[in-house]
Motif scaffolding. Sequence first.
Motif, mmCIF file in Angstrom:
data_model
loop_
_atom_site.group_PDB
_atom_site.id
_atom_site.type_symbol
_atom_site.label_atom_id
_atom_site.label_comp_id
_atom_site.label_asym_id
_atom_site.label_seq_id
_atom_site.Cartn_x
_atom_site.Cartn_y
_atom_site.Cartn_z
ATOM 1 N N LEU A 77 0.821 -1.209 0.000
ATOM 2 C CA LEU A 77 0.000 0.000 0.000
ATOM 3 C C LEU A 77 0.859 1.266 0.000
ATOM 4 C CD1 LEU A 77 -2.692 -1.195 2.553
ATOM 5 C CD2 LEU A 77 -3.065 -0.759 0.116
ATOM 6 N N LEU A 78 1.954 1.237 0.736
ATOM 7 C CA LEU A 78 2.822 2.406 0.786
ATOM 8 C C LEU A 78 3.639 2.549 -0.493
ATOM 9 C CD1 LEU A 78 3.930 2.185 4.510
ATOM 10 C CD2 LEU A 78 2.210 3.658 3.486
ATOM 11 N N LEU A 79 3.876 1.455 -1.184
ATOM 12 C CA LEU A 79 4.466 1.550 -2.518
ATOM 13 C C LEU A 79 3.490 2.223 -3.480
ATOM 14 C CD1 LEU A 79 6.756 0.852 -4.496
ATOM 15 C CD2 LEU A 79 5.654 -1.373 -4.845
ATOM 16 N N LEU A 80 2.202 1.902 -3.337
ATOM 17 C CA LEU A 80 1.176 2.545 -4.157
ATOM 18 C C LEU A 80 1.126 4.044 -3.888
ATOM 19 C CD1 LEU A 80 -1.250 2.534 -6.076
ATOM 20 C CD2 LEU A 80 -2.696 1.893 -4.133
ATOM 21 N N ASN A 81 1.369 4.451 -2.649
ATOM 22 C CA ASN A 81 1.374 5.878 -2.349
ATOM 23 C C ASN A 81 2.375 6.628 -3.225
ATOM 24 O OD1 ASN A 81 0.828 8.276 -0.459
ATOM 25 N ND2 ASN A 81 3.041 8.019 -0.278
ATOM 26 N N TYR A 82 3.465 5.968 -3.589
ATOM 27 C CA TYR A 82 4.466 6.571 -4.477
ATOM 28 C C TYR A 82 4.059 6.439 -5.943
ATOM 29 C CZ TYR A 82 9.024 7.324 -6.747
ATOM 30 O OH TYR A 82 10.041 7.774 -7.550
ATOM 31 N N SER A 83 3.613 5.263 -6.325
ATOM 32 C CA SER A 83 3.359 5.014 -7.743
ATOM 33 C C SER A 83 2.100 5.711 -8.247
ATOM 34 C CB SER A 83 3.257 3.501 -8.003
ATOM 35 O OG SER A 83 2.153 2.939 -7.316
ATOM 36 N N GLN A 84 1.207 6.129 -7.343
ATOM 37 C CA GLN A 84 -0.024 6.789 -7.769
ATOM 38 C C GLN A 84 0.112 8.309 -7.864
ATOM 39 O OE1 GLN A 84 -3.202 6.444 -4.901
ATOM 40 N NE2 GLN A 84 -2.111 7.634 -3.361
ATOM 41 N N VAL A 85 1.197 8.868 -7.317
ATOM 42 C CA VAL A 85 1.234 10.305 -7.089
ATOM 43 C C VAL A 85 1.369 11.116 -8.376
ATOM 44 C CG1 VAL A 85 3.730 10.489 -6.718
ATOM 45 C CG2 VAL A 85 2.193 12.027 -5.506
ATOM 46 N N GLY A 86 2.146 10.625 -9.348
ATOM 47 C CA GLY A 86 2.220 11.276 -10.644
ATOM 48 C C GLY A 86 2.607 12.748 -10.568
ATOM 49 N N TYR A 87 1.786 13.597 -11.199
ATOM 50 C CA TYR A 87 2.062 15.030 -11.252
ATOM 51 C C TYR A 87 2.153 15.662 -9.858
ATOM 52 C CZ TYR A 87 0.740 14.885 -16.241
ATOM 53 O OH TYR A 87 0.673 14.603 -17.585
ATOM 54 N N LEU A 88 1.454 15.099 -8.892
ATOM 55 C CA LEU A 88 1.425 15.705 -7.560
ATOM 56 C C LEU A 88 2.793 15.703 -6.887
ATOM 57 C CD1 LEU A 88 -1.957 14.328 -6.179
ATOM 58 C CD2 LEU A 88 -1.422 16.694 -6.730
ATOM 59 N N GLY A 253 -3.874 0.908 -9.363
ATOM 60 C CA GLY A 253 -3.816 2.280 -8.883
ATOM 61 C C GLY A 253 -2.600 3.056 -9.328
ATOM 62 N N THR A 254 -1.626 2.381 -9.935
ATOM 63 C CA THR A 254 -0.397 3.059 -10.359
ATOM 64 C C THR A 254 -0.678 4.020 -11.509
ATOM 65 O OG1 THR A 254 0.983 1.197 -9.672
ATOM 66 C CG2 THR A 254 1.907 2.687 -11.306
ATOM 67 N N MET A 255 -0.042 5.175 -11.446
ATOM 68 C CA MET A 255 -0.198 6.210 -12.475
ATOM 69 C C MET A 255 0.371 5.714 -13.799
ATOM 70 S SD MET A 255 -1.050 9.366 -13.127
ATOM 71 C CE MET A 255 -0.622 10.920 -13.883
ATOM 72 N N ARG A 256 -0.469 5.710 -14.856
ATOM 73 C CA ARG A 256 -0.022 5.231 -16.163
ATOM 74 C C ARG A 256 -0.320 6.225 -17.274
ATOM 75 N NH1 ARG A 256 -1.567 0.485 -13.758
ATOM 76 N NH2 ARG A 256 0.069 -1.103 -13.668
ATOM 77 N N ASP A 257 -0.436 7.468 -16.941
ATOM 78 C CA ASP A 257 -0.736 8.483 -17.946
ATOM 79 C C ASP A 257 0.432 8.604 -18.922
ATOM 80 O OD1 ASP A 257 -2.080 10.632 -19.196
ATOM 81 O OD2 ASP A 257 -0.805 12.037 -18.098
ATOM 82 N N VAL A 264 8.096 13.692 -18.441
ATOM 83 C CA VAL A 264 9.288 13.394 -17.645
ATOM 84 C C VAL A 264 10.464 13.050 -18.555
ATOM 85 C CG1 VAL A 264 10.292 11.824 -15.944
ATOM 86 C CG2 VAL A 264 7.949 12.675 -15.631
ATOM 87 N N ALA A 265 10.210 12.214 -19.578
ATOM 88 C CA ALA A 265 11.290 11.826 -20.495
ATOM 89 C C ALA A 265 11.797 13.030 -21.289
ATOM 90 C CB ALA A 265 10.799 10.736 -21.435
ATOM 91 N N MET A 266 10.887 13.898 -21.736
ATOM 92 C CA MET A 266 11.289 15.097 -22.471
ATOM 93 C C MET A 266 12.145 16.020 -21.611
ATOM 94 S SD MET A 266 7.913 16.234 -24.613
ATOM 95 C CE MET A 266 7.611 15.663 -26.275
ATOM 96 N N LYS A 267 11.715 16.210 -20.379
ATOM 97 C CA LYS A 267 12.442 17.109 -19.490
ATOM 98 C C LYS A 267 13.854 16.592 -19.219
ATOM 99 C CE LYS A 267 11.780 19.752 -15.261
ATOM 100 N NZ LYS A 267 13.039 19.412 -14.604
ATOM 101 N N GLN A 268 13.979 15.295 -19.016
ATOM 102 C CA GLN A 268 15.301 14.722 -18.800
ATOM 103 C C GLN A 268 16.178 14.874 -20.039
ATOM 104 O OE1 GLN A 268 14.247 10.738 -17.647
ATOM 105 N NE2 GLN A 268 14.077 11.261 -15.470
ATOM 106 N N ASP A 326 -4.717 20.989 -11.964
ATOM 107 C CA ASP A 326 -3.953 20.868 -13.209
ATOM 108 C C ASP A 326 -3.538 22.202 -13.805
ATOM 109 O OD1 ASP A 326 -6.458 21.723 -13.978
ATOM 110 O OD2 ASP A 326 -6.630 20.338 -15.673
ATOM 111 N N GLU A 327 -3.922 23.306 -13.202
ATOM 112 C CA GLU A 327 -3.523 24.597 -13.751
ATOM 113 C C GLU A 327 -2.093 24.985 -13.384
ATOM 114 O OE1 GLU A 327 -4.902 25.282 -9.619
ATOM 115 O OE2 GLU A 327 -5.668 24.143 -11.331
ATOM 116 N N GLN A 328 -1.411 24.193 -12.539
ATOM 117 C CA GLN A 328 -0.102 24.609 -12.036
ATOM 118 C C GLN A 328 1.085 23.869 -12.640
ATOM 119 O OE1 GLN A 328 0.111 25.366 -7.714
ATOM 120 N NE2 GLN A 328 -2.001 24.654 -7.568
ATOM 121 N N TYR A 329 0.841 22.803 -13.383
ATOM 122 C CA TYR A 329 1.959 21.932 -13.757
ATOM 123 C C TYR A 329 2.837 22.513 -14.857
ATOM 124 C CZ TYR A 329 -0.607 18.781 -10.809
ATOM 125 O OH TYR A 329 -1.257 18.238 -9.733
#
Length: 404
Positions: A77-88, A253-257, A264-268, A326-329
């Motif tokens: 569950l705590l691994l999901l807390n990381y994998s779901q966070v995405g943009y946040l 529940g993992t972020m897959r957008d 992320v890949a572009m920025k790197q 989503d107005e801040q990203y």
Amino acid sequence: TADYTPFFFDSVFAKDMLSRVGGFLFYLSSFLQACFCYPWLGALLLIAVLVALAYTIRWAFRVSEELFSVCWLPSLLLLLNYSQVGYLLYLLKTPAIVFTLPVGVLLEVLLVGCWKRLSHVVWKCLMVVLIPTLGYWCLGVYAEWAAILIVLIELIEGKKWRFAFVLCLLLLILAVPQVLYGMGYIINLRSSLYTQGLPDYRWSSEFYYFMPCILTFVVVLILALFRPRRVQDKLFYLSCILFINGGVYVWLGTMRDANFRAIVAMKQAIERQDYQHVLDIASEGKETPTRLQVMFTRLALLKTGHLADAAFYYPDGSASYQAPRDEQYLQLIGSRALYYHFGIPNGAYRWGMECIVEYGKRPEYLRYMYQSAVVNDEKPLAEKYAALLSRTFYQPQPLSKEEI
């Protein structure tokens, strides 16, 4: 992840962190998360913490071997807390969001396990006083959770004087945060006194993101209080089913957008100045791009000299970001890189300073401010930011205008 985790190897940063509620937890978690500057090291440390949590739960609550698979549910569950966070990840202000929850729960369970194994009543009473007082200052809400677990265990298993013991402990749990707030030691909002250390999601519109935290506490509570008289095969099968369901929940529940991964890949790639790779990512995308992806693509076209003749061959769009607020990203993720690489270093510096005011001295902000100062030939200012970065895991080399 490490780019957005302030951690400095100096006494000023340590004193600042330890002077707030949950400071010890934040300091330790920030160090662990900063290790993600070496991805393999950060991943190994995260795995080590999650494995240690499962075995600590088994040790603290004397879970039988047949039910051991249930002990892995909090780690999942705590691994999901990381994998779901995405943009946040770019937006949350709680320090070290990846490690704060796992390390906090690990220390919480460790405190309860140590308390259960104390036999002398004096030592148990002393620990009960320290957990909601000193423990609250060091660990925040996780010490409160540990104290609540002790209360419930005493109500079920306690014997003589248990009600007086429970009443005193409850008074400490409720009173200590209020006393510290009244004395001016806590500068946070009063409404957040009993949530120090939890991610700063919005309870109304982002309650879904709290589910891993809530379910983790429920599982730990059940394991702490549930005592089967004899182990049955049905319990073993049930624990296996729960473990499998936990894995499925993490997977779903993992972020897959796709746009988030592309951003992320572009920025790197931009930070490596690999602009052709940015264009490859843009051309391979199948979803309608966000405005940030379009801006990154235009930047890469400009740097490769194809903005005039190839701009219309790449996707255009303004898809919404699959995340709350989503107005801040566009500003949080791309403003500094876009301004800097488009040749407006003062704009990059300005956005770096504004983000430092709100989110703290994150290494990425300092890095762009340092580079902007070098471009502007502001040597004292560049030396200031280079000195700050040298106390992190990032060791900046002296840069010339040609190198930038």
